[in-house]
Design an enzyme around this catalytic site. Structure first.
Site, PDB file in Angstrom:
ATOM      1  N   ALA A  65       0.862  -1.180   0.000  1.00 46.63           N
ATOM      2  CA  ALA A  65       0.000   0.000   0.000  1.00 46.63           C
ATOM      3  C   ALA A  65       0.898   1.229   0.000  1.00 46.63           C
ATOM      4  O   ALA A  65       2.058   1.163   0.437  1.00 46.63           O
ATOM      5  CB  ALA A  65      -0.889  -0.010   1.237  1.00 46.63           C
ATOM      6  N   GLY A 111       0.840  -5.201   0.811  1.00 45.33           N
ATOM      7  CA  GLY A 111      -0.327  -5.284  -0.073  1.00 45.33           C
ATOM      8  C   GLY A 111      -0.015  -5.934  -1.411  1.00 45.33           C
ATOM      9  O   GLY A 111      -0.925  -6.469  -2.067  1.00 45.33           O
ATOM     10  N   GLU A 114      -0.126  -9.579  -0.738  1.00 46.29           N
ATOM     11  CA  GLU A 114      -1.547  -9.885  -0.514  1.00 46.29           C
ATOM     12  C   GLU A 114      -2.326  -9.884  -1.828  1.00 46.29           C
ATOM     13  O   GLU A 114      -3.233 -10.694  -2.026  1.00 46.29           O
ATOM     14  CB  GLU A 114      -2.147  -8.867   0.471  1.00 46.29           C
ATOM     15  CG  GLU A 114      -1.588  -9.031   1.872  1.00 46.29           C
ATOM     16  CD  GLU A 114      -1.937  -7.866   2.788  1.00 46.29           C
ATOM     17  OE1 GLU A 114      -1.463  -6.746   2.540  1.00 46.29           O
ATOM     18  OE2 GLU A 114      -2.714  -8.069   3.743  1.00 46.29           O
ATOM     19  N   GLU A 134       4.804  -5.217   7.199  1.00 45.35           N
ATOM     20  CA  GLU A 134       3.990  -4.226   7.931  1.00 45.35           C
ATOM     21  C   GLU A 134       4.518  -3.956   9.334  1.00 45.35           C
ATOM     22  O   GLU A 134       4.409  -2.830   9.830  1.00 45.35           O
ATOM     23  CB  GLU A 134       2.527  -4.692   8.013  1.00 45.35           C
ATOM     24  CG  GLU A 134       1.763  -4.606   6.703  1.00 45.35           C
ATOM     25  CD  GLU A 134       1.929  -5.829   5.816  1.00 45.35           C
ATOM     26  OE1 GLU A 134       2.757  -6.729   6.143  1.00 45.35           O
ATOM     27  OE2 GLU A 134       1.233  -5.901   4.797  1.00 45.35           O
TER      28      GLU A 134
END
Ligand code: COA
Length: 259
Positions: A65, A111, A114, A134
């Site tokens: 992200a 992300g 993911e 993260e």
């Protein structure tokens, strides 16, 4: 016309390329919005029978992200970001009745990892790197990472990767079952397209049923995804998140206080 992704349909396969190479193809709001629209096209356009997801350039698939969008978000904003992404992109990919395959061409972090894991299966270039960093930011995954990584590689290894933020190389990702094939960078897209083309020679309705049933066999806990969104949001109200995001943007190591 999209601004942050490029789509190309060839022989019924839509290749979706995330196209912010100067920012390691990080997922900002616009990428999520445009990916969502491209996925709607995959769902609804009868000419498209499968999709391949990849990243622009040689360095990154998606490096997570967009951390620069984290700075101003509190807990509610963080949870909203995770919910929006899961609804608009990640769950939409997983539940797509047409095959969606990730061709991971470089860093697939946070992300990005993911996003690859939401796809029905994954191929990778030799230069691909996977990880869930993260915790370096005082955060946890928010796009299904705590759930889908366990499904794909098992509890013990998932725990280690999520807690250490270690990056793994493509060959280890293959050993763990995170990716099915490792190709050279040049071969990644042609070879992945070959696999998808083979699937397109089979009965499409049968393929759709297989996707739904295999998803059911590997059910991601619905409460797990919802709880992940809640706890991802809660992480945004911590001092550690402020320190982690600031440290990344200032290109220095973070000093966490556990607050
Ligand atoms: N969000 C926002 N910007 C990002 C980003 C992200 N997730 N990942 C990389 N970028 C940006 C960098 O800030 C840099 O921007 P700048 O040129 O304006 O300074 C640019 O992309 C290139 O990244 P850089 O870190 O200089 O490249 P590198 O080759 O030294 O390192 C990575 C590559 C992927 C290892 C490193 O960028 C990284 O660790 N990224 C963050 C990964 C992460 O924590 N993801 C999880 C987010 S929840």
């Amino acid at each position: 016309m999209y601004q942050t992704i490029v789509t190309q349909v060839d022989h019924n396969i839509c290749t979706i390329t995330i196209n912010r190479p100067d920012k390691m193809n990080a997922l900002n709001k616009d990428v999520i919005t445009e990916l969502s629209a491209a996925l709607d096209e995959v769902y609804n356009n009868a000419e498209i029978k499968a999709a391949i997801l990849t990243g622009a350039g040689l360095k990154a698939f998606v490096a997570g992200a967009d951390i620069s969008e984290f700075t101003d978000l509190d807990g509610v904003g963080g949870a909203g970001l995770a919910q929006r992404g899961q609804d608009m992109v990640f769950n939409k990919i997983e539940n797509c009745p047409k095959p969606v395959v990730a061709a991971v061409n470089g860093f697939a972090l946070g992300g990005g990892c993911e996003l690859a894991m939401a796809c029905h299966f994954r191929t990778a270039s030799e230069t691909a790197r996977f990880g869930q960093p993260e915790v370096n930011l005082g955060l946890i995954p928010g796009y299904g990472g705590t759930q889908r990584l366990v499904q794909l590689i098992g509890k013990g290894k998932a725990m280690e990767l999520l807690m250490t933020a270690d990056m793994i190389k493509a060959d280890e990702a293959k050993t763990l079952g995170l990716v099915n094939h490792v190709f050279t960078a040049e071969e990644l897209l042609p070879k992945t397209t070959e696999i998808v083309a083979k699937i397109l020679g089979k009965a499409p309705l049968a393929i759709g049923k297989i996707i739904a049933l295999v998803n059911e066999a590997a059910t991601v806990s619905p409460t797990g995804l919802a709880n992940e969104i809640e706890l991802f949001g809660a992480s945004f109200d911590t001092e550690d998140k402020k320190e982690g995001a600031a440290a990344f943007l200032e290109k220095r190591p973070a000093a966490f206080q556990g607050k």
